[in-house]
Design a protein around this motif. Structure first.
Motif, PDB file in Angstrom:
ATOM      1  N   PHE A 185      56.747  65.550  54.204  1.00  0.00           N
ATOM      2  CA  PHE A 185      56.078  64.896  55.323  1.00  0.00           C
ATOM      3  C   PHE A 185      54.740  65.569  55.594  1.00  0.00           C
ATOM      4  O   PHE A 185      54.587  66.777  55.390  1.00  0.00           O
ATOM      5  N   GLU A 186      53.774  64.784  56.075  1.00  0.00           N
ATOM      6  CA  GLU A 186      52.460  65.313  56.408  1.00  0.00           C
ATOM      7  C   GLU A 186      51.866  64.491  57.552  1.00  0.00           C
ATOM      8  O   GLU A 186      52.236  63.324  57.744  1.00  0.00           O
ATOM      9  N   THR A 187      50.990  65.098  58.345  1.00  0.00           N
ATOM     10  CA  THR A 187      50.288  64.337  59.376  1.00  0.00           C
ATOM     11  C   THR A 187      49.207  63.477  58.735  1.00  0.00           C
ATOM     12  O   THR A 187      48.642  63.832  57.695  1.00  0.00           O
ATOM     13  N   ASP A 188      48.906  62.344  59.380  1.00  0.00           N
ATOM     14  CA  ASP A 188      47.885  61.466  58.830  1.00  0.00           C
ATOM     15  C   ASP A 188      46.516  62.148  58.780  1.00  0.00           C
ATOM     16  O   ASP A 188      45.760  61.977  57.818  1.00  0.00           O
ATOM     17  N   ILE A 189      46.194  62.986  59.775  1.00  0.00           N
ATOM     18  CA  ILE A 189      44.861  63.586  59.798  1.00  0.00           C
ATOM     19  C   ILE A 189      44.695  64.632  58.696  1.00  0.00           C
ATOM     20  O   ILE A 189      43.624  64.745  58.091  1.00  0.00           O
ATOM     21  N   ASN A 190      45.748  65.396  58.397  1.00  0.00           N
ATOM     22  CA  ASN A 190      45.651  66.345  57.289  1.00  0.00           C
ATOM     23  C   ASN A 190      45.441  65.612  55.967  1.00  0.00           C
ATOM     24  O   ASN A 190      44.599  65.989  55.150  1.00  0.00           O
ATOM     25  N   ALA A 191      46.235  64.560  55.765  1.00  0.00           N
ATOM     26  CA  ALA A 191      46.101  63.781  54.529  1.00  0.00           C
ATOM     27  C   ALA A 191      44.740  63.090  54.465  1.00  0.00           C
ATOM     28  O   ALA A 191      44.092  63.073  53.411  1.00  0.00           O
TER      29      ALA A 191
END
Length: 333
Positions: A185-191
């Motif tokens: 899982f990852e945050t949208d802003i990091n990606a």
């Protein structure tokens, strides 16, 4: 002593395989002589490794082409379909939650993309499981799954999975056991920040900022292709800046949102001094960058001013960043 030699030989072979894979991925189609130039490995070593990669399906032997001296040389093609990537990206639009599904090959090319409205009655876990099951059934070569979540939606089990805390493995492990595949899982802003870095190609330090009135602001940092993270996997929690007065939301009222957005950008550029900032927004007033420049009160702030874009490609950058993360994780498996 013998054990140490075995470990060393295995690690050297894995390192050499990585060199061949990367060279073939970059070239897409190549010959032994070109791979020798790109990797510095001997032709004998390259041929042995190519046989291994052909056996595993990672490389496909092609027709013979002409070499420099005119004699036919075997060509080798990187098999971009040997493993596939499934991306789930959750986002908000017009007051509803959606999940975008996309399947990509090892070149990052999209094979299929669609979006679905998330049923409010379903938990994220059930929604993800049902969607993943459908795509895995259709694409047998899916080898990894990446899930991006809006920063203002990160909480509970999903928040734990992203923050890498003591409960981090529960949701990912549950899905991994269900499908026998790595899931992260990852945050949208990091990606998205990583995706922006990949899109620009010529920037060393990039910051992505989500500034949408009525929503929690978020920020990501990428330096030389690596997302910068804090001790628990999270960073850029700008909602906790004192200027947000413990509310943690960009105001809906236009003038207040504009003022707080400018103050937020000034704080970020002074703290990390990025060379490029992508502001993902929907409804901030036009001319934001010009108003920001007018408020810079010192030569030092003017010197720190980065290149700034107002962007509406959050979803595209997010998926691009997720694909890059998946490719990196596949290399380490």
């Amino acid at each position: 002593m013998h054990k140490n030699l075995t470990i060393t030989s295995k690690s050297i072979r894995e390192q050499n395989l990585h060199l061949i894979r990367k060279a073939l991925h970059d070239e897409q189609v190549s010959t032994t002589s070109v791979l020798h130039e790109k990797t510095g490995l001997s032709v004998v070593t390259i041929n042995k490794l190519l046989n291994l990669l052909i056996s595993s399906g990672e490389v496909i032997e092609g027709d013979k082409g002409c070499s420099v001296n005119g004699r036919p040389a075997a060509t080798y093609r990187f098999n971009e379909m040997n493993k596939l990537i499934l991306i789930l990206s959750v986002y908000h639009r017009s007051g509803h939650k959606y999940v975008g599904y996309s399947v990509h090959n090892l070149f990052g090319e999209c094979l299929e993309r669609r979006e679905e409205l998330i049923d409010d009655k379903q938990t994220y876990t059930n929604e993800f499981k049902n969607g993943m099951e459908r795509y895995i059934d259709r694409y047998k070569k899916i080898a990894i799954i990446g899930v991006s979540m809006p920063s203002d939606d990160v909480g509970g089990r999903v928040g734990s999975a992203i923050r890498h805390d003591s409960h981090a493995s529960r949701l990912s492990s549950h899905l991994e056991k269900q499908f026998n595949l790595p899931v992260f899982f990852e945050t949208d802003i990091n990606a998205a920040t990583l995706g922006c870095y990949k899109r620009l190609k010529d920037q060393e330090c990039v910051s992505g900022i989500i500034l949408i009135p009525g929503k929690i602001p978020s920020c990501g940092f990428c330096y030389n292709g690596q997302v910068l993270r804090g001790k628990d996997g999270m960073a850029g929690e700008i909602r906790y800046f004192p200027m947000y007065n413990d509310v943690g939301v960009l105001p809906i009222e236009s003038l207040q949102a504009d003022d707080l957005a400018i103050r937020t950008i000034r704080a970020i550029m002074c703290v990390l001094n990025p060379g490029y900032v992508s502001i993902y927004t929907e409804s901030l007033k036009p001319g934001l960058i010009d108003r920001l420049r007018k408020q810079l009160s010192t030569p030092a702030e003017e010197a720190l001013l980065p290149k700034i874009e107002i962007s509406d490609v959050l979803r595209e950058d997010t998926v691009s960043g997720m694909v890059s993360m998946c490719l990196e994780k596949l290399e380490s498996l």
